[in-house]
Motif scaffolding. Sequence first.
Motif, PDB file in Angstrom:
ATOM      1  N   PRO A   5       0.806  -1.220   0.000  1.00 60.42           N
ATOM      2  CA  PRO A   5       0.000   0.000   0.000  1.00 60.42           C
ATOM      3  C   PRO A   5       0.841   1.273   0.000  1.00 60.42           C
ATOM      4  CG  PRO A   5      -0.885  -1.590   1.557  1.00 60.42           C
ATOM      5  CD  PRO A   5       0.419  -2.137   1.076  1.00 60.42           C
ATOM      6  N   ASP A   6       1.993   1.264   0.674  1.00 62.51           N
ATOM      7  CA  ASP A   6       2.831   2.458   0.702  1.00 62.51           C
ATOM      8  C   ASP A   6       3.328   2.813  -0.705  1.00 62.51           C
ATOM      9  OD1 ASP A   6       4.356   0.072   0.755  1.00 62.51           O
ATOM     10  OD2 ASP A   6       6.067   1.066   1.688  1.00 62.51           O
ATOM     11  N   VAL A   7       3.815   1.849  -1.439  1.00 61.17           N
ATOM     12  CA  VAL A   7       4.304   2.089  -2.799  1.00 61.17           C
ATOM     13  C   VAL A   7       3.133   2.435  -3.720  1.00 61.17           C
ATOM     14  CG1 VAL A   7       5.433   1.022  -4.799  1.00 61.17           C
ATOM     15  CG2 VAL A   7       6.318   0.595  -2.494  1.00 61.17           C
ATOM     16  N   ALA A   8       2.053   1.678  -3.637  1.00 61.56           N
ATOM     17  CA  ALA A   8       0.889   1.915  -4.494  1.00 61.56           C
ATOM     18  C   ALA A   8       0.340   3.319  -4.317  1.00 61.56           C
ATOM     19  CB  ALA A   8      -0.195   0.879  -4.203  1.00 61.56           C
ATOM     20  N   SER A   9       0.300   3.791  -3.080  1.00 62.12           N
ATOM     21  CA  SER A   9      -0.228   5.121  -2.796  1.00 62.12           C
ATOM     22  C   SER A   9       0.659   6.215  -3.378  1.00 62.12           C
ATOM     23  CB  SER A   9      -0.371   5.307  -1.286  1.00 62.12           C
ATOM     24  OG  SER A   9      -0.755   6.614  -0.988  1.00 62.12           O
ATOM     25  N   ILE A  10       1.946   6.102  -3.159  1.00 60.55           N
ATOM     26  CA  ILE A  10       2.866   7.144  -3.620  1.00 60.55           C
ATOM     27  C   ILE A  10       2.989   7.150  -5.139  1.00 60.55           C
ATOM     28  CG2 ILE A  10       5.262   7.953  -3.510  1.00 60.55           C
ATOM     29  CD1 ILE A  10       3.570   8.331  -0.922  1.00 60.55           C
ATOM     30  N   VAL A  11       3.067   5.981  -5.751  1.00 61.43           N
ATOM     31  CA  VAL A  11       3.219   5.897  -7.201  1.00 61.43           C
ATOM     32  C   VAL A  11       1.889   6.183  -7.899  1.00 61.43           C
ATOM     33  CG1 VAL A  11       3.857   4.351  -9.112  1.00 61.43           C
ATOM     34  CG2 VAL A  11       5.169   4.317  -7.008  1.00 61.43           C
ATOM     35  N   GLY A  12       0.791   6.008  -7.181  1.00 61.27           N
ATOM     36  CA  GLY A  12      -0.524   6.261  -7.754  1.00 61.27           C
ATOM     37  C   GLY A  12      -1.039   5.102  -8.590  1.00 61.27           C
ATOM     38  N   LEU A  13      -0.784   3.888  -8.126  1.00 63.92           N
ATOM     39  CA  LEU A  13      -1.227   2.716  -8.869  1.00 63.92           C
ATOM     40  C   LEU A  13      -2.730   2.530  -8.748  1.00 63.92           C
ATOM     41  CD1 LEU A  13       1.530   0.150  -7.860  1.00 63.92           C
ATOM     42  CD2 LEU A  13       1.408   1.543  -9.926  1.00 63.92           C
ATOM     43  N   GLY A  14      -3.311   1.985  -9.785  1.00 71.61           N
ATOM     44  CA  GLY A  14      -4.730   1.687  -9.789  1.00 71.61           C
ATOM     45  C   GLY A  14      -5.010   0.522 -10.701  1.00 71.61           C
ATOM     46  N   PHE A  15      -6.266   0.260 -10.973  1.00 75.45           N
ATOM     47  CA  PHE A  15      -6.696  -0.784 -11.895  1.00 75.45           C
ATOM     48  C   PHE A  15      -6.184  -2.167 -11.498  1.00 75.45           C
ATOM     49  CE2 PHE A  15      -6.170   3.166 -14.346  1.00 75.45           C
ATOM     50  CZ  PHE A  15      -7.503   3.434 -14.582  1.00 75.45           C
ATOM     51  N   GLY A  16      -5.985  -2.382 -10.207  1.00 73.41           N
ATOM     52  CA  GLY A  16      -5.541  -3.680  -9.728  1.00 73.41           C
ATOM     53  C   GLY A  16      -4.035  -3.841  -9.648  1.00 73.41           C
ATOM     54  N   ALA A  17      -3.263  -2.914 -10.232  1.00 72.80           N
ATOM     55  CA  ALA A  17      -1.798  -3.028 -10.228  1.00 72.80           C
ATOM     56  C   ALA A  17      -1.244  -3.057  -8.817  1.00 72.80           C
ATOM     57  CB  ALA A  17      -1.169  -1.880 -11.016  1.00 72.80           C
ATOM     58  N   GLU A  18      -1.952  -2.467  -7.867  1.00 73.35           N
ATOM     59  CA  GLU A  18      -1.484  -2.450  -6.484  1.00 73.35           C
ATOM     60  C   GLU A  18      -1.476  -3.851  -5.862  1.00 73.35           C
ATOM     61  OE1 GLU A  18      -5.924  -2.042  -6.340  1.00 73.35           O
ATOM     62  OE2 GLU A  18      -4.349  -1.147  -7.558  1.00 73.35           O
ATOM     63  N   LYS A  19      -2.113  -4.796  -6.510  1.00 70.15           N
ATOM     64  CA  LYS A  19      -2.167  -6.166  -5.986  1.00 70.15           C
ATOM     65  C   LYS A  19      -0.905  -6.967  -6.314  1.00 70.15           C
ATOM     66  CE  LYS A  19      -6.943  -6.322  -5.309  1.00 70.15           C
ATOM     67  NZ  LYS A  19      -6.969  -5.609  -4.062  1.00 70.15           N
ATOM     68  N   ASN A  20      -0.104  -6.508  -7.251  1.00 69.20           N
ATOM     69  CA  ASN A  20       1.093  -7.229  -7.695  1.00 69.20           C
ATOM     70  C   ASN A  20       2.300  -6.300  -7.686  1.00 69.20           C
ATOM     71  OD1 ASN A  20      -0.034  -9.849  -8.306  1.00 69.20           O
ATOM     72  ND2 ASN A  20      -1.161  -8.788  -9.909  1.00 69.20           N
ATOM     73  N   VAL A  21       2.799  -6.034  -6.492  1.00 68.22           N
ATOM     74  CA  VAL A  21       3.896  -5.089  -6.332  1.00 68.22           C
ATOM     75  C   VAL A  21       5.122  -5.749  -5.713  1.00 68.22           C
ATOM     76  CG1 VAL A  21       4.576  -2.938  -5.178  1.00 68.22           C
ATOM     77  CG2 VAL A  21       2.296  -3.152  -6.189  1.00 68.22           C
ATOM     78  N   ARG A  22       4.938  -6.584  -4.716  1.00 68.80           N
ATOM     79  CA  ARG A  22       6.058  -7.190  -3.974  1.00 68.80           C
ATOM     80  C   ARG A  22       6.707  -8.311  -4.755  1.00 68.80           C
ATOM     81  NH1 ARG A  22       4.859 -10.279   0.380  1.00 68.80           N
ATOM     82  NH2 ARG A  22       2.692 -10.404  -0.214  1.00 68.80           N
ATOM     83  N   PHE A  23       7.990  -8.523  -4.468  1.00 74.60           N
ATOM     84  CA  PHE A  23       8.634  -9.748  -4.926  1.00 74.60           C
ATOM     85  C   PHE A  23       9.527 -10.300  -3.832  1.00 74.60           C
ATOM     86  CE2 PHE A  23      11.790  -6.641  -6.433  1.00 74.60           C
ATOM     87  CZ  PHE A  23      12.989  -7.218  -6.027  1.00 74.60           C
ATOM     88  N   ASN A  24       9.690 -11.600  -3.868  1.00 74.28           N
ATOM     89  CA  ASN A  24      10.538 -12.341  -2.941  1.00 74.28           C
ATOM     90  C   ASN A  24      11.170 -13.441  -3.788  1.00 74.28           C
ATOM     91  OD1 ASN A  24      11.654 -13.271  -0.546  1.00 74.28           O
ATOM     92  ND2 ASN A  24       9.908 -14.591  -0.105  1.00 74.28           N
ATOM     93  N   ILE A  25      12.502 -13.495  -3.810  1.00 72.81           N
ATOM     94  CA  ILE A  25      13.178 -14.437  -4.693  1.00 72.81           C
ATOM     95  C   ILE A  25      14.394 -15.027  -3.998  1.00 72.81           C
ATOM     96  CG2 ILE A  25      14.500 -12.591  -5.813  1.00 72.81           C
ATOM     97  CD1 ILE A  25      14.169 -14.152  -8.457  1.00 72.81           C
ATOM     98  N   SER A  26      14.574 -16.318  -4.134  1.00 69.67           N
ATOM     99  CA  SER A  26      15.740 -17.008  -3.575  1.00 69.67           C
ATOM    100  C   SER A  26      16.588 -17.541  -4.720  1.00 69.67           C
ATOM    101  CB  SER A  26      15.306 -18.162  -2.677  1.00 69.67           C
ATOM    102  OG  SER A  26      14.631 -17.664  -1.547  1.00 69.67           O
ATOM    103  N   PHE A  27      17.913 -17.501  -4.533  1.00 68.96           N
ATOM    104  CA  PHE A  27      18.812 -17.956  -5.583  1.00 68.96           C
ATOM    105  C   PHE A  27      20.173 -18.298  -4.988  1.00 68.96           C
ATOM    106  CE2 PHE A  27      18.807 -13.392  -5.265  1.00 68.96           C
ATOM    107  CZ  PHE A  27      20.145 -13.032  -5.264  1.00 68.96           C
ATOM    108  N   PRO A  28      20.933 -19.160  -5.677  1.00 70.52           N
ATOM    109  CA  PRO A  28      22.276 -19.494  -5.206  1.00 70.52           C
ATOM    110  C   PRO A  28      23.243 -18.338  -5.487  1.00 70.52           C
ATOM    111  CG  PRO A  28      21.787 -20.674  -7.235  1.00 70.52           C
ATOM    112  CD  PRO A  28      20.546 -19.930  -6.849  1.00 70.52           C
ATOM    113  N   CYS A  29      24.053 -18.013  -4.486  1.00 68.59           N
ATOM    114  CA  CYS A  29      24.989 -16.904  -4.633  1.00 68.59           C
ATOM    115  C   CYS A  29      26.048 -17.004  -3.536  1.00 68.59           C
ATOM    116  CB  CYS A  29      24.239 -15.574  -4.520  1.00 68.59           C
ATOM    117  SG  CYS A  29      25.194 -14.124  -4.965  1.00 68.59           S
TER     118      CYS A  29
END
Length: 177
Positions: free
Chosen positions: A122-146
Amino acid sequence: MQRNAIIGFLTAVAIGNLVLLLSQPKTTSARPDPADHRPTAERIASQKVPTRSELPDAAAAAGLTLSRRTLGRVEGMSRTDAHDVTMTGWFVDRYGDATPLTVMVFVAGSMAATTRTEGERPDVASIVGLGFGAEKNVRFNISFPCRAGEQPIIIGLGPKEEYVPLFLAYSVSPKCP
């Protein structure tokens, strides 16, 4: 006060992305094969991306251009075991809809992991002004070998054969802990 800090932060991210866009070297690499109809993620995954400075050439060879419509940030990275790390952040298409976006990580030149955005910020969606459902797909979490000290190259793929590098802050890619 917190809202002003978030606005300031997102403004700095946007300015950093603009500086990055303007500082990208002109590429002279070969254009992709017009007969290659693989999805964007497959085309870039087949490229070698050992360093950030080689990303523009690899992206051009995959038929990608630098995005002016997407923003994103790596917010954290932690070691999960002796081989893997987990990275969190956000990535948005400022003009998009509810379609999840792709985040990819290259380590030692090869594609190490890929994920899709999901979950609200919600913090990013509010500041960027997302709408039309885009606010539902903002976060990512990814694991990888490094390995400790390796420099992952993190990119987000936009909806129109576009890409943008994702950084921890102000054009600094985090090294694996």
